[in-house]
Design an enzyme around this catalytic site. Structure first.
Site, PDB file in Angstrom:
ATOM      1  N   CYS A 110     -24.009  33.373 -23.082  1.00 13.05           N
ATOM      2  CA  CYS A 110     -24.240  34.449 -24.047  1.00 13.05           C
ATOM      3  C   CYS A 110     -22.932  35.116 -24.463  1.00 13.05           C
ATOM      4  O   CYS A 110     -22.662  36.265 -24.127  1.00 13.05           O
ATOM      5  CB  CYS A 110     -25.211  35.456 -23.463  1.00 13.05           C
ATOM      6  SG  CYS A 110     -26.731  34.658 -22.973  1.00 13.05           S
TER       7      CYS A 110
ATOM      8  N   GLU B 271       6.865  19.958  -9.435  1.00 11.39           N
ATOM      9  CA  GLU B 271       5.527  20.528  -9.211  1.00 11.39           C
ATOM     10  C   GLU B 271       4.588  20.149 -10.357  1.00 11.39           C
ATOM     11  O   GLU B 271       4.033  21.022 -11.018  1.00 11.39           O
ATOM     12  CB  GLU B 271       5.630  22.060  -9.124  1.00 11.39           C
ATOM     13  CG  GLU B 271       6.594  22.568  -8.061  1.00 11.39           C
ATOM     14  CD  GLU B 271       6.868  24.073  -8.176  1.00 11.39           C
ATOM     15  OE1 GLU B 271       6.481  24.684  -9.193  1.00 11.39           O
ATOM     16  OE2 GLU B 271       7.461  24.624  -7.239  1.00 11.39           O
ATOM     17  N   PRO B 272       4.413  18.869 -10.616  1.00  6.23           N
ATOM     18  CA  PRO B 272       3.550  18.498 -11.744  1.00  6.23           C
ATOM     19  C   PRO B 272       2.071  18.735 -11.433  1.00  6.23           C
ATOM     20  O   PRO B 272       1.635  18.527 -10.307  1.00  6.23           O
ATOM     21  CB  PRO B 272       3.821  16.992 -11.897  1.00  6.23           C
ATOM     22  CG  PRO B 272       4.130  16.538 -10.511  1.00  6.23           C
ATOM     23  CD  PRO B 272       4.874  17.675  -9.857  1.00  6.23           C
TER      24      PRO B 272
HETATM   25  C1  LIG Z   1       1.053  26.050 -12.956  1.00 10.04           C
HETATM   26  C2  LIG Z   1       2.299  25.737 -12.244  1.00 10.04           C
HETATM   27  C3  LIG Z   1       2.719  24.404 -12.107  1.00 10.04           C
HETATM   28  C4  LIG Z   1       1.997  23.235 -12.725  1.00 10.04           C
HETATM   29  O1  LIG Z   1       2.083  23.264 -14.111  1.00 10.04           O
HETATM   30  P1  LIG Z   1       1.608  22.000 -14.982  1.00 10.04           P
HETATM   31  O2  LIG Z   1       1.833  22.437 -16.370  1.00 10.04           O
HETATM   32  O3  LIG Z   1       0.169  21.781 -14.680  1.00 10.04           O
HETATM   33  O4  LIG Z   1       2.449  20.843 -14.596  1.00 10.04           O
HETATM   34  C5  LIG Z   1       3.864  24.164 -11.366  1.00 10.04           C
HETATM   35  N1  LIG Z   1       4.568  25.178 -10.801  1.00 10.04           N
HETATM   36  C6  LIG Z   1       4.186  26.467 -10.921  1.00 10.04           C
HETATM   37  C7  LIG Z   1       4.990  27.521 -10.280  1.00 10.04           C
HETATM   38  C8  LIG Z   1       3.055  26.793 -11.653  1.00 10.04           C
HETATM   39  O5  LIG Z   1       2.699  28.070 -11.783  1.00 10.04           O
END
Ligand SMILES: *Cc1c(COP(=O)(O)O)cnc(C)c1O
Length: 421
Positions: free
Chosen positions: A343, A273-274
């Site tokens: 502000c 999940e990048p």
């Molecule tokens: C935020 C998140 C990601 C992505 O994280 P990165 O640091 O942007 O790669 C992947 N999986 C989950 C569950 C997240 O909350």
């Protein structure tokens, strides 16, 4: 590596001169390079070519439908954290069977939407959520693919606000509790146990925390299989860091090598999940200097972008490199705070930064703003949200228009009793 570079001292994004866009689109705006986005996605995906895998882009890092579409066209999936992100992913053409749904607080309507869509799996974060998904699936007469988000209790050694894999964080279920939860899930008729997931944090610049997490998940998957619970997907989350300043994160190929070696013989399809690593350095925030001033012992560069446009420095104290759009060798260097028009004293992009002596009217680029930039923006101080512009080769495309003052009050209504007769 990215595609923002100087030609004769003028900053270009691919083959487009940044000044040209500023002249025509006004400032501030987010600027993305299609070439960089594509390369980053392909490099990450190719790094895992030897194992079955799905790269599910973390939509929250950059949710623009055109950006999502780039990854969809490359065969990418999506990692979503809300019904709104699912809506965006589908609008971008994402395949439901490549969508995973993460997040600690999924609401019934959001769960229903995901069930009707037929996503690959929910990354479930509590025993109550398991029961809820089972009940919603029963109502709809479907089965929900699920995995538990396990909290492996490893320290990702990143900023505390973006660390998620420690026992004290709100995310996931600890390993022991997950064994019980999996057993419960196995007894629920409308759940189809597919995987195990974890996400230890963001902007992680070392490999070892990922490897520690895999070791714990490997053991868990072994114990589950002994108990007859077959795990087919191993979701390792996102979190790989990038270079904002002087960080030296592993290259995706090193990260992949270490993971593939650590996860040998697990016989799972990997999910990643990048977010940041794909989009972070593919974007910049372009802004104009409104004023410069020197208060006693302090210099300020006031720009037309504020913390409502890019909140990372205020929220996390994040570093973003600042570059002139037109480089001029003859001018001197100053130390200044770069601040926005909001502000709030917390409204800054940089503090005590050594910079070229910027002048009123000049353009500058806040680099590495492609991730958690526009998506975290707001209209605070009633500032319309700024456009997003995508460059491909020698052409640029507005992929989100600048909001208007009218957009600011969209949906607001003055109740009857306050109206003029
Ligand atoms: C935020 C998140 C990601 C992505 O994280 P990165 O640091 O942007 O790669 C992947 N999986 C989950 C569950 C997240 O909350």
């Amino acid at each position: 590596m990215n595609d923002f570079d100087y030609k004769n001292d003028h900053l270009f994004c691919e083959e487009v001169q940044v000044e040209t866009i500023a002249r025509e689109a006004g400032t501030p705006f987010y600027l993305y390079s299609h070439r960089t986005l594509l390369r980053h996605f392909r490099v990450f995906d190719a790094a895992f070519a030897e194992v079955p895998h799905i790269v599910c882009f973390a939509v929250k890092a950059n949710s623009n439908t055109s950006i999502l579409r780039i990854f969809v066209r490359e065969g990418g999936g999506m990692d979503i954290v809300s019904g709104g992100e699912l809506y965006r992913a589908l609008k971008a053409g994402a395949e439901p069977e490549k969508i995973v749904y993460s997040g600690v607080g999924k609401r019934d309507e959001e769960i229903d939407f995901a069930l009707q869509t037929g996503i690959l799996m929910f990354n479930v974060e509590s025993a109550q959520e398991l029961e809820t998904i089972n009940a919603r699936a029963e109502r709809l007469g479907v089965r929900a693919g699920i995995g538990l988000r396990v909290n492996p209790d490893v320290d990702p050694q990143t900023h505390p606000h973006i660390s998620t894999g420690l026992r004290e964080n709100k995310f996931g279920i600890d390993v022991e509790a997950s064994l019980i939860a999996y057993r419960q899930a196995a007894g629920m008729k409308h759940l189809d146990i597919k995987g195990v997931s974890c996400h230890i944090g963001s902007q992680v610049t070392k490999i070892s925390p990922f490897i520690d997490a895999i070791a714990r998940l490997k053991e868990l998957i072994g114990r589950l299989r002994e108990g007859g619970i077959m795990i087919r997907y191993l979701d390792l989350g996102g979190g790989l860091g990038i270079t904002y300043d002087r960080e030296t994160p592993p290259h995706p190929s090193e990260y992949a090598r270490a993971i593939i070696d650590a996860a040998k013989e697990m016989d799972c399809t990997f999910i990643f999940e990048p977010g940041r690593v794909i989009v972070g350095n593919a974007g910049a925030l372009v802004s104009r200097v409104l004023y410069t001033k020197g208060n006693v012992g302090k210099r300020f560069i006031i720009i037309d972008a504020g913390m409502n446009d890019l909140i990372r420095p205020s929220l996390y104290g994040s570093y973003h490199k600042i570059q002139p759009v037109l480089r001029r060798a003859e001018r001197g260097e100053i130390t200044a705070d770069v601040v926005g028009p909001i502000c709030e004293s917390g409204d800054f992009v940089a503090k005590g930064r050594k910079l070229p002596a910027f002048e009123r009217g000049e353009l500058l680029a806040v680099m590495s703003a492609g991730a958690y930039g526009f998506t975290m923006s707001s209209t605070y101080n009633s500032r319309p949200r700024i456009p997003e512009i995508l460059v491909r080769d020698d052409r640029w495309h507005v992929i989100r228009k600048r909001e208007t003052w009218g957009d600011l009050i969209l949906g607001e209504e003055i109740p009857e009793f306050m109206r003029d007769k």
